[in-house]
Design a protein around this motif. Structure first.
Motif, PDB file in Angstrom:
ATOM      1  N   LEU A  95       0.829  -1.071  -0.075  1.00 44.18           N
ATOM      2  CA  LEU A  95      -0.057  -0.056   0.065  1.00 44.18           C
ATOM      3  C   LEU A  95       0.732   1.255   0.115  1.00 44.18           C
ATOM      4  CD1 LEU A  95      -2.530  -1.038   2.528  1.00 44.18           C
ATOM      5  CD2 LEU A  95      -2.836  -0.832   0.209  1.00 44.18           C
ATOM      6  N   PRO A  96       0.492   2.462  -0.787  1.00 42.55           N
ATOM      7  CA  PRO A  96       1.269   3.563  -0.855  1.00 42.55           C
ATOM      8  C   PRO A  96       1.171   3.961   0.718  1.00 42.55           C
ATOM      9  CG  PRO A  96      -0.396   3.718  -2.517  1.00 42.55           C
ATOM     10  CD  PRO A  96      -0.677   2.152  -1.779  1.00 42.55           C
ATOM     11  N   THR A  97       2.518   4.544   0.945  1.00 38.56           N
ATOM     12  CA  THR A  97       2.591   4.977   2.527  1.00 38.56           C
ATOM     13  C   THR A  97       2.202   6.532   2.699  1.00 38.56           C
ATOM     14  OG1 THR A  97       4.674   3.820   2.717  1.00 38.56           O
ATOM     15  CG2 THR A  97       4.340   5.629   4.052  1.00 38.56           C
ATOM     16  N   HIS A  98       2.246   7.288   1.476  1.00 37.48           N
ATOM     17  CA  HIS A  98       1.728   8.642   1.690  1.00 37.48           C
ATOM     18  C   HIS A  98       0.450   8.897   1.099  1.00 37.48           C
ATOM     19  CE1 HIS A  98       6.140   8.650   0.828  1.00 37.48           C
ATOM     20  NE2 HIS A  98       6.133   9.173   1.960  1.00 37.48           N
ATOM     21  N   GLY A  99      -0.476   9.306   2.152  1.00 34.49           N
ATOM     22  CA  GLY A  99      -1.887   9.513   1.977  1.00 34.49           C
ATOM     23  C   GLY A  99      -2.195  10.973   1.351  1.00 34.49           C
ATOM     24  N   SER A 100      -3.286  11.118   1.415  1.00 31.27           N
ATOM     25  CA  SER A 100      -3.935  12.412   0.960  1.00 31.27           C
ATOM     26  C   SER A 100      -3.436  13.870   1.804  1.00 31.27           C
ATOM     27  CB  SER A 100      -5.636  12.631   1.056  1.00 31.27           C
ATOM     28  OG  SER A 100      -6.020  11.539  -0.094  1.00 31.27           O
ATOM     29  N   ASP A 101      -3.368  13.559   3.297  1.00 32.12           N
ATOM     30  CA  ASP A 101      -3.214  14.511   4.013  1.00 32.12           C
ATOM     31  C   ASP A 101      -1.662  15.070   3.801  1.00 32.12           C
ATOM     32  OD1 ASP A 101      -5.570  14.536   4.960  1.00 32.12           O
ATOM     33  OD2 ASP A 101      -4.951  12.988   6.644  1.00 32.12           O
ATOM     34  N   PHE A 102      -0.891  13.983   3.769  1.00 32.20           N
ATOM     35  CA  PHE A 102       0.434  14.041   3.482  1.00 32.20           C
ATOM     36  C   PHE A 102       0.683  14.822   2.133  1.00 32.20           C
ATOM     37  CE2 PHE A 102       4.587  12.851   1.341  1.00 32.20           C
ATOM     38  CZ  PHE A 102       5.626  13.028   2.522  1.00 32.20           C
ATOM     39  N   GLY A 103      -0.001  14.471   1.180  1.00 35.99           N
ATOM     40  CA  GLY A 103      -0.127  15.187  -0.219  1.00 35.99           C
ATOM     41  C   GLY A 103      -0.089  16.647  -0.156  1.00 35.99           C
ATOM     42  N   LEU A 104      -1.203  16.890   0.462  1.00 34.10           N
ATOM     43  CA  LEU A 104      -1.672  18.440   0.810  1.00 34.10           C
ATOM     44  C   LEU A 104      -0.513  19.246   1.508  1.00 34.10           C
ATOM     45  CD1 LEU A 104      -5.636  18.115   1.462  1.00 34.10           C
ATOM     46  CD2 LEU A 104      -4.151  18.764  -0.719  1.00 34.10           C
ATOM     47  N   PHE A 105       0.057  18.558   2.470  1.00 30.68           N
ATOM     48  CA  PHE A 105       0.972  19.036   3.250  1.00 30.68           C
ATOM     49  C   PHE A 105       2.182  19.415   2.368  1.00 30.68           C
ATOM     50  CE2 PHE A 105       5.180  18.764   5.629  1.00 30.68           C
ATOM     51  CZ  PHE A 105       5.107  19.918   6.301  1.00 30.68           C
ATOM     52  N   ILE A 106       2.700  18.632   1.367  1.00 34.25           N
ATOM     53  CA  ILE A 106       3.560  18.768   0.580  1.00 34.25           C
ATOM     54  C   ILE A 106       3.441  19.731  -0.465  1.00 34.25           C
ATOM     55  CG2 ILE A 106       4.999  17.697  -1.362  1.00 34.25           C
ATOM     56  CD1 ILE A 106       5.907  16.765   1.371  1.00 34.25           C
ATOM     57  N   HIS A 107       2.074  19.995  -1.026  1.00 36.51           N
ATOM     58  CA  HIS A 107       1.626  21.191  -1.615  1.00 36.51           C
ATOM     59  C   HIS A 107       2.003  22.284  -1.072  1.00 36.51           C
ATOM     60  CE1 HIS A 107      -0.835  18.431  -4.456  1.00 36.51           C
ATOM     61  NE2 HIS A 107      -1.051  19.452  -5.050  1.00 36.51           N
ATOM     62  N   ALA A 108       1.681  22.418   0.239  1.00 36.42           N
ATOM     63  CA  ALA A 108       1.888  23.757   1.025  1.00 36.42           C
ATOM     64  C   ALA A 108       3.275  23.963   1.290  1.00 36.42           C
ATOM     65  CB  ALA A 108       0.839  23.403   2.329  1.00 36.42           C
ATOM     66  N   GLU A 109       3.851  23.075   1.602  1.00 41.31           N
ATOM     67  CA  GLU A 109       5.422  23.336   1.892  1.00 41.31           C
ATOM     68  C   GLU A 109       6.087  23.797   0.735  1.00 41.31           C
ATOM     69  OE1 GLU A 109       9.145  23.630   3.796  1.00 41.31           O
ATOM     70  OE2 GLU A 109       7.204  23.511   4.559  1.00 41.31           O
ATOM     71  N   VAL A 110       5.985  22.967  -0.707  1.00 43.95           N
ATOM     72  CA  VAL A 110       6.593  23.380  -1.547  1.00 43.95           C
ATOM     73  C   VAL A 110       6.491  24.731  -2.086  1.00 43.95           C
ATOM     74  CG1 VAL A 110       7.115  22.674  -4.019  1.00 43.95           C
ATOM     75  CG2 VAL A 110       7.068  20.859  -2.420  1.00 43.95           C
ATOM     76  N   LEU A 111       5.370  25.293  -1.953  1.00 41.14           N
ATOM     77  CA  LEU A 111       4.802  26.510  -2.520  1.00 41.14           C
ATOM     78  C   LEU A 111       4.919  27.672  -1.418  1.00 41.14           C
ATOM     79  CD1 LEU A 111       1.419  25.350  -4.371  1.00 41.14           C
ATOM     80  CD2 LEU A 111       3.496  25.913  -5.408  1.00 41.14           C
ATOM     81  N   GLY A 112       5.546  27.176  -0.217  1.00 38.24           N
ATOM     82  CA  GLY A 112       5.899  28.229   0.743  1.00 38.24           C
ATOM     83  C   GLY A 112       4.749  28.670   1.580  1.00 38.24           C
ATOM     84  N   MET A 113       3.480  27.868   1.542  1.00 38.36           N
ATOM     85  CA  MET A 113       2.337  28.170   2.261  1.00 38.36           C
ATOM     86  C   MET A 113       2.836  28.225   3.938  1.00 38.36           C
ATOM     87  SD  MET A 113      -0.742  26.630   0.286  1.00 38.36           S
ATOM     88  CE  MET A 113      -0.977  26.921  -1.552  1.00 38.36           C
ATOM     89  N   LYS A 114       1.934  28.761   4.682  1.00 37.88           N
ATOM     90  CA  LYS A 114       2.428  28.912   6.197  1.00 37.88           C
ATOM     91  C   LYS A 114       1.272  28.023   7.236  1.00 37.88           C
ATOM     92  CE  LYS A 114       5.028  33.227   6.327  1.00 37.88           C
ATOM     93  NZ  LYS A 114       4.635  34.772   6.771  1.00 37.88           N
ATOM     94  N   LYS A 115       0.033  28.019   6.512  1.00 38.27           N
ATOM     95  CA  LYS A 115      -0.962  27.426   7.193  1.00 38.27           C
ATOM     96  C   LYS A 115      -1.660  26.240   6.270  1.00 38.27           C
ATOM     97  CE  LYS A 115      -1.922  31.448  10.023  1.00 38.27           C
ATOM     98  NZ  LYS A 115      -2.998  32.338  10.705  1.00 38.27           N
ATOM     99  N   ILE A 116      -2.303  25.070   6.813  1.00 37.28           N
ATOM    100  CA  ILE A 116      -3.075  24.301   6.376  1.00 37.28           C
ATOM    101  C   ILE A 116      -4.293  24.001   7.150  1.00 37.28           C
ATOM    102  CG2 ILE A 116      -3.321  22.140   5.110  1.00 37.28           C
ATOM    103  CD1 ILE A 116      -0.057  21.863   5.180  1.00 37.28           C
ATOM    104  N   PHE A 117      -5.478  23.921   6.610  1.00 40.59           N
ATOM    105  CA  PHE A 117      -6.360  23.620   7.459  1.00 40.59           C
ATOM    106  C   PHE A 117      -7.410  22.532   6.762  1.00 40.59           C
ATOM    107  CE2 PHE A 117      -6.013  28.170   7.389  1.00 40.59           C
ATOM    108  CZ  PHE A 117      -6.366  28.645   8.707  1.00 40.59           C
TER     109      PHE A 117
END
Length: 278
Positions: free
Chosen positions: A168-190
């Motif tokens: 099974l893939p280790t990285h799920g949806s929440d992790f993927g969104l976190f990477i989106h935010a981090e790579v784009l320099g966002m400070k907050k995730i909801f």
């Protein structure tokens, strides 16, 4: 103009990393910096859970859509999970013997379906689905007051780090969104879920579970709950992240909770990370 060096029989472009292995610990240490450029620091990411929101149908999704339509004054990117269809798809993929990376790609396809559904509901309010990794289009959407919708699964393209156990893939949806935010320099995730936030135990199984209202990442890592409402891998990656400073977990089934959170109220669970010092 770059200077070329060929003293060892090979031609190199002069740089601080010349002849170096990019996985060498000394190289990694001397290239570490707090001055990484933040691309979208004034944008927040709002993740809608597949299982917790989409699977509940219009009773859960329509109120969120109505609320999002009133929040256009916030610069935000909306992320979606895949929900129940993801598990069904994974079951078929494993039965066919597909590799982990291939399974991850199929999961992304299921999330794209939810992105299309959400876009149909938000279309009259100026939403648009971003194709898998067309990140360069996000600033254009945001500056034109649009609501970009992205999928959660990272774009692995049939490859993903092998999981420690099983296929099974280790990285799920929440992790993927976190990477989106981090790579784009966002400070907050909801993260919009179907619980009031992060608990010390699963509230669906334990009536005496206690809500964790506010905590730092460091304190959370010292005493991590066994049952988590978001991907465990997210917290491990967050330790080394440079941009994300706050992760909020809120109950999307409670009307107005997302609005209150985006307006700065400490609703649900707020997890913070102290900035590193160079």
């Amino acid at each position: 103009m770059s200077k070329l060096v060929s003293t060892d029989g090979r031609t190199h472009i002069t740089s601080s990393l010349m002849r170096e292995s990019l996985v060498d610990r000394k190289v990694v240490a001397r290239t570490d910096s707090e001055r990484e450029y933040a691309i979208l620091p004034d944008v927040v990411l709002v993740g809608l859970g597949g299982h917790s929101i989409f699977n509940r149908g219009k009773e859960a999704l329509f109120p969120i859509v109505d609320e999002l339509s009133t929040l256009r004054h916030h610069k935000m990117v909306i992320g979606v999970g895949g929900g129940t269809r993801v598990r069904h798809t994974i079951s078929i993929a494993l039965d066919l013997g597909l590799p982990t990376g291939g399974v991850a790609q199929l999961v992304g396809a299921m999330e794209e379906a939810n992105a299309v559904f959400l876009n149909a509901l938000l279309a009259k309010h100026g939403s648009i689905v971003m194709q898998r990794e067309h990140f360069w289009e996000l600033p254009l959407y945001l500056e034109n007051k649009m609501l970009p919708i992205v999928i959660s699964m990272p774009p692995y393209h049939f490859w993903e780090p092998p999981p420690e156990d099983g296929p099974l893939p280790t990285h799920g949806s929440d992790f993927g969104l976190f990477i989106h935010a981090e790579v784009l320099g966002m400070k907050k995730i909801f993260f919009v879920k179907d619980e009031d936030g992060l608990y010390d135990r699963d509230p669906k199984k334990h009536r005496d579970a206690k809500l964790i209202k506010k905590i730092t990442l460091e304190k959370l890592l010292e005493n991590m709950p066994e049952d988590l409402i978001i991907d465990r891998q997210l917290f491990g990656a967050w330790k080394n992240a440079r941009h994300v400073r706050e992760v909020h977990i809120i109950n999307g089934l409670k009307k107005g909770e997302l609005t209150r959170a985006l307006d700065g109220e400490d609703v649900g669970t707020v997890i913070t990370k102290e900035a590193r010092h160079a």
